[in-house]
Design a protein around this motif. Structure first.
Motif, PDB file in Angstrom:
ATOM      1  N   VAL A  25      45.213  35.087  34.174  1.00 30.71           N
ATOM      2  CA  VAL A  25      44.470  34.723  34.995  1.00 30.71           C
ATOM      3  C   VAL A  25      45.522  34.783  36.040  1.00 30.71           C
ATOM      4  O   VAL A  25      46.181  34.521  36.763  1.00 30.71           O
ATOM      5  CB  VAL A  25      43.693  33.453  35.441  1.00 30.71           C
ATOM      6  N   TYR A  45      38.829  28.011  29.144  1.00 25.10           N
ATOM      7  CA  TYR A  45      40.208  28.408  28.901  1.00 25.10           C
ATOM      8  C   TYR A  45      40.581  26.935  28.744  1.00 25.10           C
ATOM      9  O   TYR A  45      40.477  25.724  28.585  1.00 25.10           O
ATOM     10  CB  TYR A  45      41.042  28.298  30.778  1.00 25.10           C
ATOM     11  N   CYS A  53      45.552  26.435  32.702  1.00 26.98           N
ATOM     12  CA  CYS A  53      45.825  27.370  33.200  1.00 26.98           C
ATOM     13  C   CYS A  53      44.640  26.787  34.514  1.00 26.98           C
ATOM     14  O   CYS A  53      43.918  26.343  34.042  1.00 26.98           O
ATOM     15  CB  CYS A  53      44.448  28.436  32.984  1.00 26.98           C
ATOM     16  N   THR A  73      43.652  26.261  37.242  1.00 25.85           N
ATOM     17  CA  THR A  73      43.275  27.378  38.483  1.00 25.85           C
ATOM     18  C   THR A  73      43.003  26.195  39.963  1.00 25.85           C
ATOM     19  O   THR A  73      42.491  25.355  39.349  1.00 25.85           O
ATOM     20  CB  THR A  73      42.251  28.533  37.818  1.00 25.85           C
ATOM     21  N   THR A 107      41.308  31.003  43.652  1.00 23.36           N
ATOM     22  CA  THR A 107      41.945  32.563  42.361  1.00 23.36           C
ATOM     23  C   THR A 107      40.614  32.704  41.889  1.00 23.36           C
ATOM     24  O   THR A 107      40.750  33.645  41.013  1.00 23.36           O
ATOM     25  CB  THR A 107      42.201  30.828  41.853  1.00 23.36           C
ATOM     26  N   VAL A 133      40.737  38.463  34.282  1.00 25.80           N
ATOM     27  CA  VAL A 133      41.233  37.207  33.208  1.00 25.80           C
ATOM     28  C   VAL A 133      41.847  38.495  32.197  1.00 25.80           C
ATOM     29  O   VAL A 133      40.555  39.395  31.541  1.00 25.80           O
ATOM     30  CB  VAL A 133      40.037  36.440  32.933  1.00 25.80           C
ATOM     31  N   ASN A 169      37.416  34.982  36.401  1.00 20.83           N
ATOM     32  CA  ASN A 169      37.867  34.230  36.811  1.00 20.83           C
ATOM     33  C   ASN A 169      36.440  32.981  38.113  1.00 20.83           C
ATOM     34  O   ASN A 169      36.588  33.830  38.838  1.00 20.83           O
ATOM     35  CB  ASN A 169      39.508  33.390  37.387  1.00 20.83           C
ATOM     36  N   ASN A 181      39.245  24.632  33.009  1.00 25.97           N
ATOM     37  CA  ASN A 181      38.529  25.437  34.281  1.00 25.97           C
ATOM     38  C   ASN A 181      38.011  27.404  33.369  1.00 25.97           C
ATOM     39  O   ASN A 181      37.890  27.086  32.347  1.00 25.97           O
ATOM     40  CB  ASN A 181      39.935  26.232  35.049  1.00 25.97           C
ATOM     41  N   GLY A 187      36.020  31.873  33.382  1.00 30.93           N
ATOM     42  CA  GLY A 187      35.900  32.199  33.303  1.00 30.93           C
ATOM     43  C   GLY A 187      34.545  33.318  33.170  1.00 30.93           C
ATOM     44  O   GLY A 187      33.994  32.670  32.060  1.00 30.93           O
TER      45      GLY A 187
END
Length: 273
Positions: free
Chosen positions: A152, A185, A189, A191, A195, A200, A212, A243, A245
């Motif tokens: 990411v 994830y 990760c 994030t 972000t 990704v 993301n 997290n 995406g």
């Protein structure tokens, strides 16, 4: 949501600045750099191309729907061909700003089923590469696979997060929004705000497989900045500190020659207005 939405819908309500301070420690990821990523005023993003994009086509920048300068689209809302003059700072491999890109329109944006914004720029891919030596990141046309190593890459924070695709989520609920087949994830990760909109990348191929967008910050259940997973049976699972995406392969089926969004194309499943 990781970019702001107060602090996480990893992107921000519209222009809210992230409140989390990134670690000063460098993140080392082999074979991944910042070339082609962009920084927005409140989020991250990337210069991207589709499988049928040509050098002379007006280029695309991709970010999150919740990063729109006009604010977050409501559930069921789809934006198509809306005027925009938003600017983006284009980064090179070392995360140095090499130029400013400018949109002429929001070609497509929504927070329904997915969380994406696709800006059409005033310059073509060929013009951008000639001016700055930067090529667009290619968007993969196929559904990614669990276990794939991903990166990411945040242009806002000039930081890379490295982990794997843990699995795919049937439905991800956050406040009033529902996203389908989201990428979960592995815990590495972590994030943060700002972000949102980061590409990704499949670390091995360099192709974009997702964008993301959010993470559960403190264990809340299905509320803002506290997304929850809902399976086919309606069972709710909360994963604090994890997290997510949104996949991007489905966008490729909705882009006609000339980088024109056409939601009537066979195989196009993106939500329509």
């Amino acid at each position: 949501m990781t970019g702001g939405l107060a602090a996480t819908m990893i992107g921000g309500p519209a222009a809210a600045a992230p409140t989390t301070t990134p670690s000063a420690e460098p993140i080392e990821v082999a074979a991944v750099d910042f070339a082609g990523t962009v920084a927005l005023s409140n989020c991250s993003g990337a210069l991207v191309s589709m499988p049928n994009s040509g050098p002379e086509d007006p280029a695309f920048v991709m970010s999150n729907g919740h990063c729109l300068e006009s604010g977050m689209p409501g559930p069921g809302e789809v934006v198509v061909e809306a005027p925009s003059s938003r600017s983006f700072q284009l980064l090179d491999a070392d995360a140095s700003t090499v130029g400013t890109l400018r949109a002429e329109a929001i070609a497509y944006a929504t927070m329904t089923d997915t969380d994406v914004s696709l800006y059409r720029l005033t310059q073509s891919y060929a013009e951008i590469e000639a001016a700055y030596g930067i090529a667009a990141l290619p968007v993969a046309a196929d559904h990614p696979v669990a276990g794939t190593a991903i990166s990411v890459v945040s242009g806002y924070w000039e930081r890379v997060y490295s982990c794997d695709i843990d699995d795919f989520v049937y439905e991800l609920h956050e406040s009033s929004w529902v996203w389908t087949d989201s990428i979960r994830y592995t815990p590495e990760c972590q994030t943060i705000g700002g972000t949102s909109g980061s590409p990704v990348l499949n670390t091995d191929t360099g192709e974009v497989v997702g964008v993301n967008n959010t993470g559960n910050t403190s264990g809340g259940r299905c509320t803002m900045n506290e997304p929850c997973e809902v399976d086919e049976n309606g069972t709710v699972t909360v994963r604090e500190g994890i997290n997510y995406g949104q996949q991007t392969y489905q966008i490729t089926a909705c882009v006609a020659e000339g980088n024109v969004i056409d939601l009537t194309l066979p195989g196009c499943t993106l939500p329509q207005p």
